[in-house]
Motif scaffolding. Structure first.
Motif, PDB file in Angstrom:
ATOM      1  N   LEU A 261      39.757  56.007  25.573  1.00 40.88           N
ATOM      2  CA  LEU A 261      40.437  55.308  26.660  1.00 40.88           C
ATOM      3  C   LEU A 261      39.431  54.752  27.662  1.00 40.88           C
ATOM      4  N   LEU A 262      38.397  55.515  27.954  1.00 37.66           N
ATOM      5  CA  LEU A 262      37.357  55.056  28.868  1.00 37.66           C
ATOM      6  C   LEU A 262      36.652  53.823  28.309  1.00 37.66           C
ATOM      7  N   LYS A 263      36.369  53.850  27.031  1.00 39.99           N
ATOM      8  CA  LYS A 263      35.722  52.702  26.379  1.00 39.99           C
ATOM      9  C   LYS A 263      36.620  51.468  26.447  1.00 39.99           C
ATOM     10  N   GLN A 264      37.914  51.677  26.215  1.00 38.71           N
ATOM     11  CA  GLN A 264      38.872  50.570  26.270  1.00 38.71           C
ATOM     12  C   GLN A 264      38.975  50.003  27.684  1.00 38.71           C
ATOM     13  N   ALA A 265      39.061  50.892  28.680  1.00 36.01           N
ATOM     14  CA  ALA A 265      39.172  50.449  30.073  1.00 36.01           C
ATOM     15  C   ALA A 265      37.920  49.703  30.522  1.00 36.01           C
ATOM     16  N   ALA A 266      36.751  50.189  30.108  1.00 35.01           N
ATOM     17  CA  ALA A 266      35.498  49.524  30.462  1.00 35.01           C
ATOM     18  C   ALA A 266      35.418  48.137  29.832  1.00 35.01           C
TER      19      ALA A 266
ATOM     20  N   PHE B 254      46.984  44.654  37.025  1.00 31.76           N
ATOM     21  CA  PHE B 254      46.920  45.196  35.672  1.00 31.76           C
ATOM     22  C   PHE B 254      46.112  46.493  35.712  1.00 31.76           C
ATOM     23  N   GLY B 255      46.142  47.256  34.613  1.00 28.86           N
ATOM     24  CA  GLY B 255      45.327  48.452  34.563  1.00 28.86           C
ATOM     25  C   GLY B 255      45.952  49.577  33.775  1.00 28.86           C
TER      26      GLY B 255
ATOM     27  N   ARG C 166      50.726  45.253  34.906  1.00 25.70           N
ATOM     28  CA  ARG C 166      50.626  45.066  33.448  1.00 25.70           C
ATOM     29  C   ARG C 166      49.711  46.158  32.899  1.00 25.70           C
ATOM     30  N   LEU C 167      50.295  47.070  32.116  1.00 28.55           N
ATOM     31  CA  LEU C 167      49.540  48.220  31.634  1.00 28.55           C
ATOM     32  C   LEU C 167      48.793  47.911  30.341  1.00 28.55           C
ATOM     33  N   ILE C 168      47.551  48.365  30.295  1.00 30.16           N
ATOM     34  CA  ILE C 168      46.792  48.276  29.040  1.00 30.16           C
ATOM     35  C   ILE C 168      46.840  49.616  28.298  1.00 30.16           C
TER      36      ILE C 168
END
Length: 385
Positions: free
Chosen positions: A72-77, A33-34, A46-48
């Motif tokens: 996007l950085l906040k979401q990925a973290a 995922f990522g 699986r893309l976020i």
């Protein structure tokens, strides 16, 4: 086993997709995922989020989208903290990924950087910083491995993944027939880049140069524009309608290496495509144009003698580089004409063949996949308790 892959540009999406396929071939039970693009999604990731849709080049252009990137950085973290994968693979996208790597480090999640920041070009201090943030740097160039190693990072030199993939799908006769190309025609490929701003900056001048070349040669010229995944087809057609009148020009979808395999010459924007052309030993003229503000900043920060990857690898100029104001229809023609036949053409092809030798053997993607799986399997104390 869960592995997070993080890519933010079309080229990163391509390399991430190939890596994902190799990981799943070696261990089909892995959950991937990522962040990435359509190629990674197709490969089983699986893309976020898909940051490749707004992929940017240049300081000013990135600054204009800083709010999106911070969100996007906040979401990925958040996803990283929530999922706690067994390993994270960062692919290019350096300003974003180095910040996310800091989060992974704090969580104790093992990480590997694939297509790491180009410290050979600028900001060499990042090599030392990155070495402290990630567990492993998987280098794709020998000179890159040396720089990271000297900075104290844990490095393994993989070789370049393009050595596995850059090959035509048909022989020359089949390519001519399949693409409906007249074999006797001179074939020139135009590769302006995969981002909207690159297409706008490069394709009009390429088309003007094409018209001048067509006026000077004594045989029919067929211009081919390979359209890879992620390239804006509509924008390309719009530019061609405005600037391509009178040219025998064809868009080719999905057969980039076949186009290069039969091309007598390629006029190509600096980037991965220059290395692809080099591996197929296609004579080339390389070009690039940034916004004026971005270029002025880059001139202050980037201190390298060469920009095109074949020249960087060779350590000397083996292909012409026409950058910024040097990139005009007239300069392209002056650089291109000697490469269509004769001694200059053969000299460049020999130098390109040596570039391929320098990069080493194929198998880089499989080696990287094995490295990622080993890193994930050897994870220490699980932060989830």
């Amino acid at each position: 086993m869960k592995i997070m892959l993080v890519a933010g540009e079309p080229s990163g999406d391509l390399h991430g997709a190939r890596l994902a396929k190799a990981i799943l071939e070696q261990n089909p039970a892995v959950e991937l995922f990522g962040l990435g693009g359509p190629l990674m999604a197709e490969a089983g990731v699986r893309l976020i989020a898909d940051p490749t849709a707004v992929s940017l080049i240049g300081f000013v252009e990135v600054f204009q989208h800083v709010r999106y990137l911070l969100r996007l950085l906040k979401q990925a973290a958040h996803i990283l903290r929530l999922q706690r994968p067994d390993a994270v693979v960062f692919i290019d996208f350096p300003e974003f990924n180095m910040r996310l790597a800091k989060v992974a480090k704090g969580l104790g999640v093992p990480s590997l950087y694939y297509f790491s920041p180009s410290v050979w070009a600028w900001r060499r201090g990042r090599a030392k910083k990155l070495g402290k943030l990630v567990d492993m740097v998987a280098a794709v160039f020998p000179f890159e491995a040396d720089i990271y190693r000297r900075a104290g990072a844990e490095v393994i030199y993989l070789g370049h993944p393009l050595l596995d993939t850059v090959q035509p799908s048909m022989d020359e006769v089949e390519i001519h027939r399949f693409l409906n190309i007249v074999p006797e025609a001179m074939k020139i490929a135009l590769m302006p880049g995969s981002r909207r701003q690159e297409i706008k900056a490069h394709l009009p001048t390429m088309l003007e140069a094409g018209r001048l070349i067509q006026e000077q040669v004594q045989r029919p010229v067929q211009y081919l524009v390979p359209v890879a995944a992620g390239i804006d087809d509509e924008l390309i057609r719009e530019v061609i309608a405005q600037r391509g009148e009178g040219l025998n020009l064809r868009l080719v979808h999905g057969y980039q290496y076949d186009v290069l395999a039969v091309a007598d010459l390629v006029i190509v924007a600096c980037g991965t495509a220059t290395l692809e052309a080099a591996l197929l030993e296609v004579p080339m003229v390389t070009v690039y144009r940034l916004s004026k503000t971005t270029y002025r900043i880059a001139k202050l920060l980037v201190k390298v003698p060469h920009v095109a990857l074949p020249n960087v690898i060779a350590g000397r100029e083996i292909v012409p580089e026409l950058i910024q104001d040097e990139f005009t229809p007239e300069t392209v023609v002056r650089a291109a004409m000697p490469l269509l036949q004769g001694e200059a053409r053969e000299e460049q092809r020999k130098a390109l063949a040596q570039v391929k030798v320098t990069l080493g053997p194929p198998g880089a993607v499989a080696r990287c996949a094995a490295l990622v799986l080993k890193l994930a399997a050897e994870r220490g104390v699980d932060p989830r308790g």
